[in-house]
Design a protein around this motif. Structure first.
Motif, PDB file in Angstrom:
ATOM      1  N   ALA A 323      23.112 -15.408   7.554  1.00  0.00           N
ATOM      2  CA  ALA A 323      24.359 -16.652   7.159  1.00  0.00           C
ATOM      3  C   ALA A 323      25.042 -14.741   5.748  1.00  0.00           C
ATOM      4  O   ALA A 323      24.678 -14.408   5.203  1.00  0.00           O
ATOM      5  CB  ALA A 323      23.520 -17.680   6.230  1.00  0.00           C
ATOM      6  N   SER A 324      26.013 -15.976   5.275  1.00  0.00           N
ATOM      7  CA  SER A 324      26.872 -15.551   4.333  1.00  0.00           C
ATOM      8  C   SER A 324      25.996 -15.682   3.266  1.00  0.00           C
ATOM      9  O   SER A 324      25.384 -16.209   2.909  1.00  0.00           O
ATOM     10  CB  SER A 324      27.906 -17.088   3.523  1.00  0.00           C
ATOM     11  N   ALA A 372      17.544   2.283   6.889  1.00  0.00           N
ATOM     12  CA  ALA A 372      17.621   1.091   6.607  1.00  0.00           C
ATOM     13  C   ALA A 372      18.920   0.123   6.685  1.00  0.00           C
ATOM     14  O   ALA A 372      20.007   1.131   5.804  1.00  0.00           O
ATOM     15  CB  ALA A 372      16.633   0.403   4.524  1.00  0.00           C
ATOM     16  N   ARG A 373      18.942  -1.451   6.826  1.00  0.00           N
ATOM     17  CA  ARG A 373      20.371  -1.131   6.996  1.00  0.00           C
ATOM     18  C   ARG A 373      20.172  -2.683   7.551  1.00  0.00           C
ATOM     19  O   ARG A 373      19.110  -3.581   7.730  1.00  0.00           O
ATOM     20  CB  ARG A 373      21.280  -1.299   7.889  1.00  0.00           C
ATOM     21  N   VAL A 374      21.540  -3.790   6.497  1.00  0.00           N
ATOM     22  CA  VAL A 374      21.296  -5.311   6.484  1.00  0.00           C
ATOM     23  C   VAL A 374      20.898  -5.404   8.062  1.00  0.00           C
ATOM     24  O   VAL A 374      21.773  -4.838   8.664  1.00  0.00           O
ATOM     25  CB  VAL A 374      22.487  -5.907   6.724  1.00  0.00           C
ATOM     26  N   THR A 375      20.635  -6.301   9.169  1.00  0.00           N
ATOM     27  CA  THR A 375      20.122  -6.784  10.449  1.00  0.00           C
ATOM     28  C   THR A 375      22.072  -7.734  10.970  1.00  0.00           C
ATOM     29  O   THR A 375      21.909  -7.337  11.857  1.00  0.00           O
ATOM     30  CB  THR A 375      19.307  -7.337  10.363  1.00  0.00           C
ATOM     31  N   TYR A 376      22.227  -8.382  10.125  1.00  0.00           N
ATOM     32  CA  TYR A 376      23.153  -8.689  11.258  1.00  0.00           C
ATOM     33  C   TYR A 376      24.584  -8.463   9.948  1.00  0.00           C
ATOM     34  O   TYR A 376      24.517  -8.907   8.679  1.00  0.00           O
ATOM     35  CB  TYR A 376      23.034 -10.889  11.181  1.00  0.00           C
ATOM     36  N   ALA A 377      25.268  -8.409  10.456  1.00  0.00           N
ATOM     37  CA  ALA A 377      26.915  -8.211   9.881  1.00  0.00           C
ATOM     38  C   ALA A 377      27.360  -8.963   8.862  1.00  0.00           C
ATOM     39  O   ALA A 377      27.218 -10.519  10.278  1.00  0.00           O
ATOM     40  CB  ALA A 377      27.774  -7.083  10.374  1.00  0.00           C
ATOM     41  N   ASP A 379      30.366 -11.855   6.550  1.00  0.00           N
ATOM     42  CA  ASP A 379      31.366 -11.332   5.962  1.00  0.00           C
ATOM     43  C   ASP A 379      31.230 -11.631   4.429  1.00  0.00           C
ATOM     44  O   ASP A 379      32.168 -10.613   3.770  1.00  0.00           O
ATOM     45  CB  ASP A 379      32.401 -12.777   6.583  1.00  0.00           C
ATOM     46  N   ALA A 380      29.880 -11.204   3.513  1.00  0.00           N
ATOM     47  CA  ALA A 380      29.843 -11.127   2.420  1.00  0.00           C
ATOM     48  C   ALA A 380      29.747  -9.626   2.274  1.00  0.00           C
ATOM     49  O   ALA A 380      29.557  -9.257   0.933  1.00  0.00           O
ATOM     50  CB  ALA A 380      28.379 -11.605   2.029  1.00  0.00           C
ATOM     51  N   HIS A 381      28.945  -8.617   2.751  1.00  0.00           N
ATOM     52  CA  HIS A 381      28.350  -7.368   3.130  1.00  0.00           C
ATOM     53  C   HIS A 381      27.714  -7.246   1.772  1.00  0.00           C
ATOM     54  O   HIS A 381      28.008  -6.491   0.962  1.00  0.00           O
ATOM     55  CB  HIS A 381      29.673  -6.537   2.870  1.00  0.00           C
ATOM     56  N   PRO A 382      26.689  -7.513   1.560  1.00  0.00           N
ATOM     57  CA  PRO A 382      25.675  -7.338   1.076  1.00  0.00           C
ATOM     58  C   PRO A 382      24.791  -6.085   0.605  1.00  0.00           C
ATOM     59  O   PRO A 382      25.379  -5.638   1.745  1.00  0.00           O
ATOM     60  CB  PRO A 382      24.329  -8.579   1.130  1.00  0.00           C
ATOM     61  N   SER A 383      24.267  -6.007  -0.997  1.00  0.00           N
ATOM     62  CA  SER A 383      24.291  -4.254  -0.899  1.00  0.00           C
ATOM     63  C   SER A 383      23.371  -4.459  -2.422  1.00  0.00           C
ATOM     64  O   SER A 383      23.230  -5.386  -3.407  1.00  0.00           O
ATOM     65  CB  SER A 383      25.285  -2.615  -0.962  1.00  0.00           C
ATOM     66  N   VAL A 409      20.202  -0.504   0.966  1.00  0.00           N
ATOM     67  CA  VAL A 409      20.583  -1.454   1.266  1.00  0.00           C
ATOM     68  C   VAL A 409      21.645  -2.186   1.663  1.00  0.00           C
ATOM     69  O   VAL A 409      22.526  -2.685   0.414  1.00  0.00           O
ATOM     70  CB  VAL A 409      19.202  -2.511   1.901  1.00  0.00           C
ATOM     71  N   ASP A 410      22.294  -2.159   2.777  1.00  0.00           N
ATOM     72  CA  ASP A 410      23.633  -3.143   2.625  1.00  0.00           C
ATOM     73  C   ASP A 410      24.168  -2.983   4.053  1.00  0.00           C
ATOM     74  O   ASP A 410      23.322  -2.717   5.077  1.00  0.00           O
ATOM     75  CB  ASP A 410      25.103  -1.942   2.230  1.00  0.00           C
ATOM     76  N   SER A 411      25.567  -3.794   4.454  1.00  0.00           N
ATOM     77  CA  SER A 411      25.580  -3.837   5.681  1.00  0.00           C
ATOM     78  C   SER A 411      26.142  -3.033   6.510  1.00  0.00           C
ATOM     79  O   SER A 411      26.797  -3.009   7.650  1.00  0.00           O
ATOM     80  CB  SER A 411      26.209  -5.232   5.782  1.00  0.00           C
ATOM     81  N   VAL A 412      26.755  -2.150   6.340  1.00  0.00           N
ATOM     82  CA  VAL A 412      27.434  -1.144   6.464  1.00  0.00           C
ATOM     83  C   VAL A 412      26.893   0.461   6.937  1.00  0.00           C
ATOM     84  O   VAL A 412      27.194   0.839   8.338  1.00  0.00           O
ATOM     85  CB  VAL A 412      28.847  -0.726   5.036  1.00  0.00           C
ATOM     86  N   ASN A 413      26.192   0.941   6.578  1.00  0.00           N
ATOM     87  CA  ASN A 413      25.280   2.497   7.043  1.00  0.00           C
ATOM     88  C   ASN A 413      24.233   2.301   6.564  1.00  0.00           C
ATOM     89  O   ASN A 413      23.134   1.604   6.118  1.00  0.00           O
ATOM     90  CB  ASN A 413      25.907   2.998   5.371  1.00  0.00           C
ATOM     91  N   TRP A 414      23.243   2.904   7.395  1.00  0.00           N
ATOM     92  CA  TRP A 414      22.154   2.693   8.031  1.00  0.00           C
ATOM     93  C   TRP A 414      21.584   3.883   7.134  1.00  0.00           C
ATOM     94  O   TRP A 414      22.296   5.415   6.893  1.00  0.00           O
ATOM     95  CB  TRP A 414      21.687   3.859   9.331  1.00  0.00           C
ATOM     96  N   ASN A 415      21.282   3.894   5.754  1.00  0.00           N
ATOM     97  CA  ASN A 415      21.106   4.831   4.446  1.00  0.00           C
ATOM     98  C   ASN A 415      19.395   5.235   4.532  1.00  0.00           C
ATOM     99  O   ASN A 415      18.868   4.762   5.042  1.00  0.00           O
ATOM    100  CB  ASN A 415      20.710   3.514   2.646  1.00  0.00           C
ATOM    101  N   ALA A 416      19.134   7.182   4.625  1.00  0.00           N
ATOM    102  CA  ALA A 416      18.542   7.406   4.563  1.00  0.00           C
ATOM    103  C   ALA A 416      17.295   7.014   3.500  1.00  0.00           C
ATOM    104  O   ALA A 416      17.514   6.512   1.830  1.00  0.00           O
ATOM    105  CB  ALA A 416      18.575   8.757   4.840  1.00  0.00           C
ATOM    106  N   PHE A 417      16.281   6.880   3.095  1.00  0.00           N
ATOM    107  CA  PHE A 417      14.608   7.270   1.961  1.00  0.00           C
ATOM    108  C   PHE A 417      14.152   8.469   3.406  1.00  0.00           C
ATOM    109  O   PHE A 417      13.604   8.093   3.948  1.00  0.00           O
ATOM    110  CB  PHE A 417      14.303   6.008   1.892  1.00  0.00           C
ATOM    111  N   SER A 418      12.926   8.836   1.947  1.00  0.00           N
ATOM    112  CA  SER A 418      11.703   9.314   2.471  1.00  0.00           C
ATOM    113  C   SER A 418      10.763   9.459   1.300  1.00  0.00           C
ATOM    114  O   SER A 418      11.460   9.342   0.176  1.00  0.00           O
ATOM    115  CB  SER A 418      11.551  11.041   2.419  1.00  0.00           C
ATOM    116  N   LEU A 419       9.539   9.552   1.804  1.00  0.00           N
ATOM    117  CA  LEU A 419       8.267   9.110   0.452  1.00  0.00           C
ATOM    118  C   LEU A 419       6.764   9.793   1.394  1.00  0.00           C
ATOM    119  O   LEU A 419       7.033   9.781   2.359  1.00  0.00           O
ATOM    120  CB  LEU A 419       7.933   8.064   0.182  1.00  0.00           C
TER     121      LEU A 419
END
Length: 554
Positions: A323-324, A372-377, A379-383, A409-419
């Motif tokens: 949702a929004s 990782a990224r937001v599953t559903y695009a 109109d709010a583009h949370p990050s 995490v955001d709704s635009v990019n697949w952001n990389a991580f490692s551990l």
């Protein structure tokens, strides 16, 4: 006007007269233009649709050196001339278009004109040139000397809560040609429509209204939320009228009454699949409003419920996934005739997708890399940052955290991580925590394992040994097989030496274990120190390191 030409017999065209007038116009249809070779030309005479006591016609000349000196016309019924226009005036100087003078509009005899009754008449046009040449075009056009329909005094009131619609009032009249007198038209049925925008070609039918003896009409048109353009239509082909009425007016938003809505939600945070229950009460000036349809909305999900006798309602919703980013719940009246609103904040964490790669190295190090990224695009583009844990389990039931971190995490990019973390045989998964913006999730358990290995304590002989003499160092490499150990043949072992008093091991060489897993290597004794074998593992085996053996060199 002295009398009603619709109801007075001498002023109305009989069916025979109407047919004769129509036949006259149809039987002698004018050509597009009439012109003598090299002389003046005359176009088609056309009735003015707004002022039907007038007409226009085009006239010109191709005679060298000549100009148009005068244009005149006669109006006739058959061979009987009913009106003469001694001179038409040019609409605009130099335009070549001529019209009946403003003070010479054709009128009925009862209005001081010469035309006996309403109907259609033939127009003959004559053109005079400056050189004296005169040309007449018979049947240059038809004068549609009929009344024009009009909704006089049309008023469309703003809709109100009391009548649940808009009051439409007016008078249907026929506008007489020439004089402009208004003749009330009684007993006429006007079709009503509601359009969504101006001149909507497909309005919703909104009933009909019939004019009274004085031509007046009044009715209430039910107006909804979006249809705000009232249209009126009526076609008349009789009694001196040949026209279609079209009138339209914008209604505007209804004058709604104010209601008070008191409402609460049973949750402040909704997870996917959970239901939200909103309860409340609607009142007006302190009294309950019963039977009112209200719309409850929560994160892109809506439902309509009706208040009970005490004005109370209960709405159950399941907010949508993805949702929004600015979710809330709200309640408002469904129709346009009540105005009220209640709302509250609502957390609807968005789902995130984690794509990991988890590997187990031969030294027992677990390495995780992923995006990782937001599953559903939306109109709010949370990050935001979201907590993540690498968890381990030996049985997929009980889990313990090996290491924690924060991922962006955001709704635009697949952001990389490692551990990384120390681990062993078992199951691994990544788990994210639920925050205000994001929903926690766990990846599927990934089974990782290697075969355990071990090296026996190095055995260096002879001991002690003379400096420069040959020293033989041996150890046995084995791998676990069920509950026992068996030789690990043909795998390379590394022999290393640590001088006495030093902390730095140096590699003396490499040797392949034989069929019994035995690794033997001969070296030259050079100084006192420790000898040991190590095994660096394989794609399937863990590392191993045997205990050291001290050798005294004399």
């Amino acid at each position: 006007m002295r009398a009603d030409p619709i109801t007075r017999r001498p002023m109305a065209l009989s069916l025979v007269a109407s047919a004769a007038a129509l036949a006259l116009a149809a039987g002698a249809a004018p050509a597009l233009a009439a012109q003598a070779a090299g002389g003046p030309g005359i176009g088609i005479a056309v009735t003015d649709r707004q002022q039907r006591g007038s007409f226009t016609v085009g006239a010109w000349t191709d005679t060298p050196g000549a100009t148009i000196s005068k244009v005149s016309a006669v109006v006739r019924s058959g061979s009987t001339v009913v009106a003469e226009v001694p001179e038409l005036t040019e609409t605009v100087p130099g335009s070549g278009r001529y019209q009946v003078p403003a003070d010479g509009k054709l009128k009925l005899t009862e209005d001081g004109g010469s035309i006996p009754e309403l109907g259609r008449y033939t127009i003959d046009v004559t053109v005079d040139e400056s050189n004296g040449t005169q040309v007449t075009r018979a049947n240059a056009g038809t004068l549609d000397f009929t009344m024009r329909l009009q909704a006089a005094g049309l008023r469309i009131a703003q809709p109100t809560w009391e009548n649940r619609g808009s009051t439409v009032k007016g008078t249907l009249v026929g506008i007489q040609p020439g004089s402009g007198d208004q003749v009330p038209l009684s007993g006429r049925t006007i079709d009503l429509g509601l359009g969504q925008f101006w001149n909507d070609p497909a309005p919703d039918a909104a009933g009909t209204v019939t004019t009274g003896t004085d031509g007046a009409f009044s009715t209430v048109v039910a107006v909804g939320r979006y249809k705000h353009h009232v249209q009126l239509r009526h076609t008349m082909r009789e009694s001196g009228v040949d026209d279609t009425l079209y009138a339209e007016n914008y209604v505007g938003s209804p004058a709604a009454r104010r209601v008070d809505i008191a409402a609460t939600a049973d949750k402040k945070r909704i997870l996917p699949g959970e239901k939200l229950t909103v309860t409340g009460r609607v009142t007006h000036q302190g009294a309950p409003v019963a039977g009112l349809a209200v719309v409850a909305d929560a994160a892109a999900r809506k439902t309509t419920v009706t208040t009970d006798a005490d004005g109370r309602f209960t709405a159950v919703l399941t907010p949508a996934a993805g949702a929004s980013g600015y979710p809330s719940w709200s309640v408002r009246p469904e129709g346009p005739y009540e105005d009220g609103y209640a709302a509250g904040a609502l957390e609807v964490p968005q789902e995130t997708t984690v794509r990991p790669s988890i590997t187990l190295a031969s030294n027992g190090t677990v390495t995780v890399k992923g995006t990782a990224r937001v599953t559903y695009a939306t109109d709010a583009h949370p990050s935001d940052w979201q907590p993540m844990r690498l968890e381990y389990s030996g049985d997929k039931r009980t889990w313990k955290t090996l290491v924690s971190t924060q991922i962006y995490v955001d709704s635009v990019n697949w952001n990389a991580f490692s551990l990384t973390a120390r681990g062993g045989n078992g199951y691994y998964r990544l788990t994210t925590s639920t925050t205000q913006k994001f929903l926690g999730t766990s990846t599927s358990p990934a089974p990782l394992s290697r075969i355990s290995t071990r090296l026996t304590t190095a055995n260096a002989t002879p001991e002690p040994v003379k400096k420069g003499a040959t020293l033989t160092v041996a150890a046995t490499l084995t791998e676990r097989s069920g509950s026992t150990w068996r030789p690990l043949a043909q795998h390379w072992a590394t022999l290393s030496f640590l001088p006495k008093g030093s902390t730095r091991w140096s590699i003396a060489g490499h040797v392949r274990a034989d069929a019994k897993g035995k690794a033997v290597m001969k070296v030259r004794a050079g100084a006192d120190g420790y000898w040991r074998f190590t095994y660096t593992g394989s794609s399937r085996h863990y590392d191993a390191a045997g205990a050291s053996d001290y050798v005294d060199v004399r």
